[in-house]
Each structure stands twice: as structure tokens, then as C-alpha cells.
Design a protein around this motif. Structure first.
Motif, PDB file in Angstrom:
ATOM      1  N   PRO A 184      13.529  39.126   1.819  1.00  0.00           N
ATOM      2  CA  PRO A 184      14.240  37.981   2.414  1.00  0.00           C
ATOM      3  C   PRO A 184      15.614  37.789   1.772  1.00  0.00           C
ATOM      4  N   ARG A 185      16.409  36.936   2.404  1.00  0.00           N
ATOM      5  CA  ARG A 185      17.725  36.615   1.848  1.00  0.00           C
ATOM      6  C   ARG A 185      17.579  35.924   0.491  1.00  0.00           C
ATOM      7  N   ALA A 186      18.573  36.125  -0.336  1.00  0.00           N
ATOM      8  CA  ALA A 186      18.589  35.401  -1.613  1.00  0.00           C
ATOM      9  C   ALA A 186      18.635  33.901  -1.314  1.00  0.00           C
ATOM     10  N   ARG A 226      15.724  42.845  -7.155  1.00  0.00           N
ATOM     11  CA  ARG A 226      17.139  42.717  -7.479  1.00  0.00           C
ATOM     12  C   ARG A 226      17.869  42.249  -6.223  1.00  0.00           C
ATOM     13  N   GLU A 227      19.102  41.748  -6.433  1.00  0.00           N
ATOM     14  CA  GLU A 227      19.874  41.236  -5.299  1.00  0.00           C
ATOM     15  C   GLU A 227      20.921  42.265  -4.890  1.00  0.00           C
ATOM     16  N   GLU A 228      21.056  42.422  -3.582  1.00  0.00           N
ATOM     17  CA  GLU A 228      22.033  43.375  -3.048  1.00  0.00           C
ATOM     18  C   GLU A 228      22.481  42.912  -1.669  1.00  0.00           C
ATOM     19  N   GLY A 229      23.778  42.643  -1.555  1.00  0.00           N
ATOM     20  CA  GLY A 229      24.322  42.241  -0.262  1.00  0.00           C
ATOM     21  C   GLY A 229      23.739  40.950   0.265  1.00  0.00           C
ATOM     22  N   GLY A 230      23.368  40.069  -0.599  1.00  0.00           N
ATOM     23  CA  GLY A 230      22.824  38.789  -0.170  1.00  0.00           C
ATOM     24  C   GLY A 230      21.332  38.808   0.096  1.00  0.00           C
ATOM     25  N   TYR A 231      20.680  39.966  -0.130  1.00  0.00           N
ATOM     26  CA  TYR A 231      19.241  40.077   0.086  1.00  0.00           C
ATOM     27  C   TYR A 231      18.549  40.453  -1.217  1.00  0.00           C
ATOM     28  N   LEU A 232      17.278  40.086  -1.317  1.00  0.00           N
ATOM     29  CA  LEU A 232      16.446  40.533  -2.432  1.00  0.00           C
ATOM     30  C   LEU A 232      15.884  41.904  -2.064  1.00  0.00           C
ATOM     31  N   VAL A 233      15.945  42.837  -3.001  1.00  0.00           N
ATOM     32  CA  VAL A 233      15.573  44.225  -2.740  1.00  0.00           C
ATOM     33  C   VAL A 233      14.531  44.663  -3.766  1.00  0.00           C
ATOM     34  N   LEU A 234      13.541  45.423  -3.272  1.00  0.00           N
ATOM     35  CA  LEU A 234      12.503  45.968  -4.148  1.00  0.00           C
ATOM     36  C   LEU A 234      12.654  47.480  -4.188  1.00  0.00           C
TER      37      LEU A 234
END
Length: 671
Positions: A70-72, A94-102
Motif C-alpha cells: 500500500p501507499r506510505a 522499505r519506502e519507494e516512490g511513495g509506496y511500501l515495498v517488500l
């Protein structure tokens, strides 16, 4: 690639379950170990073991992937759902481009780990028809007590415990040991791979491959028979069963007491087959020989004398029972058994077997003249055809229904056609069986199947995609084969309703597909209207197929499709049917006139030839339309700007469609 060898060693597995179990093992292992891409999978089955050997990949490589969540700053509920789905924690994001990334890393896994992880659950869900539990309170079930699991990968044991975690103290761990023949080579031994496994089993009197055991049984039986100037009665099913009962088959020949040789040969064979698993033998003249072959599972020290003597003793007792039934059943005529049929339920909604006999008499009487049979004989055969179901012999050996009825009918002086019909009305029982050929038997066999189909359909017991408990598909195929093989002109619509007729013709299409023939043409023929004459439908279909193989036929079919498409589109657009006769006054082009003239000639000729069932000539009439129809499409604009011309040309195309539909609905053809 590494070699996986798996063996499941148990107490005796029922012979009838072994081949299917081997198929299930290959299927389940293939699915469970799909990440290892199993290749060259072979399975083996026998009385005490299921085995599988395959080549598998060494393991699965490490994989990396990134999952965007989802979005940060998204609601906590959305974040929790994402983490739960991937089995992750908040710290791993981690956060990337305004999104949370796994970032996910799936480590490499070696083949042994995957095998040890997957096999226990696979074995727990193994689909035996029947299974049992043993050893205290264990929840594990197998067809018979499972004694050993051999599981080696390139010579090394793949360790797992099938019942790990259970508290009954009866764990079953994998290893590298198996056992040879129960009696001739008892005890365990270790193996390192498949070649070693197979060779060591053979050295310990176990032939691993069921097909190899079957071949040995055939060869040994033929040798023993030839030594006595006899031949073996072919019985592939029994040979397969013997192969499932023996690991080291040894053939021995025994004698049948002369006192029993006046019993019908079918009684001798059935008693020996069902009760004792003996192979029957024939004399050079085809009569039953007073010998049998039994297969032991050991090499007897005395040459087999004790085994043969014991089996001869058991056979005498079995045949004494058969003798009693044979003598007892013939003390009264078949008619005397009819009241007992009233006590046997055929189906809760269809009455008793006696009720069914009454229906068969009526049906067989109606069919008889159409089949060229004597009506009185057909009705007599129908009256007696089920009587043997309540005799002692058929009660003991249901496989002999019909066969014993024939013998009892002959014994009481019935006409030979009646006696043969009692036996043959059950034929064909399977795809390889011959169909009845005698006319009385043909009439009764058709009556039996027609009654079955109409009765069960009326009772709402129709086949489904998952089952056909009353073998209605087989009944329909029986009707088709009897009619086709006997070239019988019979209107089935006289005896069945439209639903049953559709069911029969659907089975015909399945049969034609299996024969590699154009089954879609039958659908095209039937679409023009119900026709219960199976031979007429097939003759019409064959004539159409012959036409379609010609250049004229192929082009005519294309032109028909073009005409039908134009009509469909224009009728839908205009909200009307263009089915009125065209007006010759509106023909502007010479090609319109030529097509109309060709139809004037073809239509009555087609009707005449269809009425006389000269379908080949009707196809010739139809082919004559090809050239004028091609010319029409090449030179005439159907959707002319003048309304009266457009309408008239659509009327003309509709006339073409109707002319071709006299023969079949060409829109039903595939391709």
C-alpha cells in the motif's frame, strides 16, 4: 539429474487396486515435486509394494522478487493485510516512490529437503478405495499395514518420519532397505539405487515389473498346455490378477475329475476363475479340457505335487456345489421361476423384474417384424430371458446370467432361436464384444436396451458428467452397434421420446469421433428434423461427407455460409424474415435468372431423390447449384440501393438456404 527411488512396502495389496495405485502415485509425486521437474517417471506395482523411480532436479535456485504494498501512510488495516498475505513484518518493508515495498528472497532448496517435506503429506492423502489403521492410536491409514518406506536420492536416504509427532510409539521412518520374497528370501537388504534395487529383488525371487510377470505367466501357461496338446483359454483380466497375486509366478497343471466334465464349459471356467484363479484349457477341437493351470508364488520343493493335490481337492468341492445347482435348477422349467422375479426389485420407480419382463414382451413383439424375427418367438424369449436370475447357479455366479438361461431353455425343449436370444440379448457387454446376429436375439437385445433407456430417463435417473450408475451410455451404444452391425432399418422414434433419441444420437456422434469420422455432419443432418432411422441418418451423412470432399462441395459450403451470413445480418437489421418466394419480375441480372432456373430444376429433383433415399443423387442435384451460385455472388449486388431489388435478392438467397436445408443444416458443420 539425481535419481529418486521410492518404494512403499506393505502387507498384501488387493490385486485389483495395484495398477490404479501406481498411476495415482505417479500423478501425486509429479504434482508434489513439480519444482524439481520430475522426468522419466516409472512406476511398478505388485502384491507387497508400490515403487517409483524418476530423475529430478538437484534443487530449486534462490529467487528474488519485489512486492509493492500500500501507499506510505495508508490505513493500518491495509498494511496489516499486506503483511499477513506475505508472512512479513513491518521492519522488512522499505519506502519507494511513495509506496511500501517488500523485498523477498526465497533461498535455494535442495531436492532432498523438498522431497522430505512433501512426501509425508502426499502419503497421508493417498486415495486408496479402502484403507485401514493399525499400530495403536495412529491416524495414518494405508490399504494394508505399511511396513517400510524406501526413499533414496542418488544413493542417500531422504530422511522423514511418516508419523512424526504422534504419541503412539509407532513411527515409520524412511530408509534404504526393502525385502525380497516373503518365503523364498525373507529379510531386509539395503539398496543404493534403482538398478541395484531391481537386480537385488530379482536375485531374491521378486519380479518387479507387472508386465514382465504377465508375460512370464502367459509363456509358462502356454508351455504347460502345449506339453499336453492343449491350448489356454484367453483371459487377459485373470492373467493380470494372477500377476497381482504373485511376485514369482510358477505354473502348475492340475486335473479336473471326469465326473464334472458334463457341466457346461462356462460353469467350469467361471468356477475356476472366480473361486480359484485357475486358467482354463481347451482340447484341439475347442471343447473344454479336463485340466487347469494354477500359479503358485513359490518354487515348490516337490515339483508342485502337494500344491496341485490341494487345489484339485478344493476344486472338487467347488464343482460339487456347481453340480448341485445344475441339477437342482433343471428340476423345473424356466416359467416356474417367473413368480420369484416379482420379488426382485429392478428399480424402486420401475417395479420388479417381473414387471420388466412384461414390458420386454411388448417391446420385443413390436420390434420383431421390423428386425425380420418371428413375433411369437421374440415374445417367448422375452418372457423367459430374466428367469435364470433367480436360479441357484446364477445366484452363485452372476457372470453366467443369460448363459445358464440358454442351457435351461434348451433342456426344456425351447426353440433354439429362443434359447440363443436368452443368452445373447445381453450382448454386446463391452466395446470388444460381438453383437447379436440372430433375428430373435436382435429384437430382444434392442427391447432390453430401449426399456432401460426409456425407463431410467422417465424415472429421472439420467447420466451426469460425473456418473452413469445405470450404464445408460453403454445401453445407447449397444443400440447403435446392434443397428449398424445388422444393417437394421428401424425408426427408433417409434419407441423412444425425443430426449432419449437425442441421447442416442449424441452417443453416435461420440462413437463416430472415436472412429475418426465426421461426427459434425450427423448433427447437421439431425438439425433439419428428428429422424429415428439411424442407418438413414448415417447414409445421408456419408453422402454429404462425400460431397464436401469434392471441389464443388467445398465451394458450395462456402457459398452457403456467405448466403446464410448475409441473411442473418439483414434479417436482424430489418427485424424481419426474408422467407417469401422471390418475384421473377424483379430479376435484373442474368445471374439471378440462372440461379432461379437452377433452383427450379434442383429442388424437385432433390425432393424426389430424398424420398427414395438416393442421397448420392441428391448431393449431385445440390452440387449443380455451385456454378450459378458462384456467378450470382460474383456479379450481383445483394444489397442493391433499390428496395424492391434488395428484398427480392434476399428472397432468392433464402430460397437457396431452404434448398440446402432440405438435406442438412450446413451451418452446423465445423471448420
Amino acid at each position: 539429474m539425481p535419481e529418486l527411488l521410492l518404494e512403499l512396502f506393505s502387507e498384501e495389496i488387493p490385486a485389483r487396486m495395484q495398477a490404479r495405485a501406481a498411476e495415482d502415485l505417479a500423478r501425486l509425486v509429479g504434482a508434489a515435486l513439480a519444482p524439481l521437474a520430475p522426468q522419466d517417471v516409472q512406476t511398478f506395482h505388485g502384491p507387497r509394494r508400490l515403487a517409483l523411480v524418476a530423475q529430478v532436479a538437484p534443487g530449486t535456485p534462490e529467487t528474488r522478487s519485489t512486492e509493492r504494498g500500500p501507499r506510505a501512510g495508508a490505513p493500518e488495516q491495509a498494511l496489516a493485510g499486506f503483511l499477513k498475505k506475505h508472512g512479513a513484518t513491518r521492519d522488512s518493508l522499505r519506502e519507494e516512490g511513495g509506496y511500501l515495498v517488500l523485498d523477498r528472497v526465497v533461498p535455494a532448496v535442495d531436492a532432498a529437503t523438498i522431497i522430505a517435506r512433501e512426501l509425508p503429506s502426499l502419503l497421508r492423502r493417498f486415495p486408496w478405495p479402502r484403507s485401514m489403521r493399525w499400530g495403536g492410536t495412529s491416524t495414518f491409514a494405508w490399504v494394508r499395514p505399511l511396513r517400510r518406506i524406501l526413499c533414496v536420492l542418488d544413493g542417500a536416504v531422504v530422511p522423514f518420519d511418516l508419523r512424526e509427532g504422534e504419541d503412539d510409539g509407532h513411527g515409520l521412518a524412511s530408509g534404504n532397505e526393502t525385502e525380497g520374497h516373503r518365503f523364498m528370501a525373507p529379510g531386509a537388504f539395503a539398496v543404493a539405487g534403482f538398478a541395484d534395487y531391481r537386480a537385488e529383488l530379482a536375485a531374491r525371487h521378486v519380479i518387479l515389473d507387472a508386465a514382465e510377470r504377465e508375460a512370464l505367466i502367459r509363456k509358462d501357461a502356454a508351455r504347460l498346455a502345449a506339453a499336453e496338446g492343449l491350448s489356454v483359454v484367453e483371459d487377459p483380466g485373470l492373467i493380470a490378477e494372477i500377476a497381482g497375486l504373485t511376485e514369482w509366478p510358477v505354473g502348475l497343471m492340475g486335473r479336473i475329475d471326469a465326473a464334472f466334465m458334463d457341466l457346461p464349459p462356462e460353469v467350469l471356467r467361471t468356477s475356476m476363475r472366480v473361486n480359484q484363479r485357475y486358467l482354463s484349457l481347451r482340447n484341439p477341437d475347442g471343447s473344454a479340457a479336463a485340466r487347469f493351470i494354477v500359479f503358485a508364488n513359490v518354487v515348490p520343493a516337490d515339483g508342485g505335487a502337494a500344491i496341485v493335490a490341494g487345489n484339485e481337492r478344493v476344486l472338487r468341492a467347488r464343482l460339487s456345489d456347481a453340480r448341485f445347482f445344475w441339477d437342482q435348477d433343471r428340476r423345473q422349467p424356466l416359467e416356474a421361476y417367473l413368480p420369484k422375479l416379482a420379488e426382485v426389485t429392478f428399480h424402486a420407480k420401475l417395479g420388479s423384474q417381473r414387471d420388466r419382463v412384461d414390458r420386454l414382451m411388448r417391446l420385443a413383439g413390436e420390434i420383431a417384424p421390423l428386425a425380420g424375427a418371428d413375433r411369437a418367438l421374440a415374445e417367448r424369449a422375452a418372457l423367459l430371458c430374466k428367469a435364470d436370475l433367480v436360479t441357484g447357479m446364477v445366484g452363485e455366479f452372476p457372470e453366467l446370467q443369460g448363459v445358464m438361461g440358454r442351457y435351461y431353455a434348451l433342456a426344456q425343449g425351447e426353440d433354439g432361436a429362443v434359447a440363443n436370444a436368452i443368452r445373447d440379448h445381453y450382448a454386446p457387454r463391452g466395446a470388444e464384444d460381438d453383437v447379436p446376429a440372430e433375428k430373435v436375439a436382435v429384437a430382444l437385445a434392442l427391447a432390453d436396451r430401449i426399456d432401460t433407456l426409456t425407463g431410467f430417463f422417465a424415472a429421472g435417473e439420467k447420466p451426469t458428467g460425473s456418473g452413469d450408475p445405470f450404464a445408460l451410455r453403454r445401453a445407447a451404444l449397444g443400440i447403435i452397434r446392434i443397428v449398424r452391425d445388422n444393417d437394421l432399418r428401424l425408426d427408433l422414434a417409434r419407441f423412444v421420446d425425443a430426449e432419449v433419441l437425442d441421447f442416442i444420437f449424441e452417443r453416435l456422434r461420440v462413437q463416430l469421433r472415436a472412429e475418426g469420422k465426421r461426427h459434425d455432419i450427423v448433427a447437421a443432418v439431425l438439425a433439419r428434423g428428428a429422424d429415428g432411422d439411424l442407418l438413414r441418418v448415417l447414409a445421408r451423412a456419408e453422402a454429404i461427407e462425400a460431397l464436401l470432399r469434392t471441389e464443388d462441395g467445398a465451394n458450395l459450403r462456402t457459398a452457403y455460409a456467405r448466403a446464410a451470413n448475409i441473411l442473418r445480418i439483414e434479417e436482424k437489421k430489418d427485424g424481419r424474415a426474408y422467407d417469401a418466394p422471390p418475384d421473377p419480375r424483379h430479376y435484373r441480372e442474368v445471374q439471378e435468372q440462372a440461379l432461379a432456373a437452377a433452383l427450379d430444376t434442383a429442388e424437385p429433383a432433390i425432393d424426389t431423390h430424398l424420398a427414395s433415399e438416393d442421397f448420392v443423387a441428391a448431393m449431385t442435384d445440390l452440387a449443380a447449384l455451385r456454378a450459378p451460385l458462384d456467378a450470382f455472388f460474383d456479379h450481383v449486388t445483394v444489397n442493391a440501393p433499390e428496395p424492391e431489388l434488395r428484398e427480392n435478392r434476399l428472397f432468392l438467397l433464402s430460397r437457396v438456404r431452404r434448398a440446402m436445408d432440405r438435406i442438412a443444416d450446413f451451418s452446423k458443420l465445423e471448420g
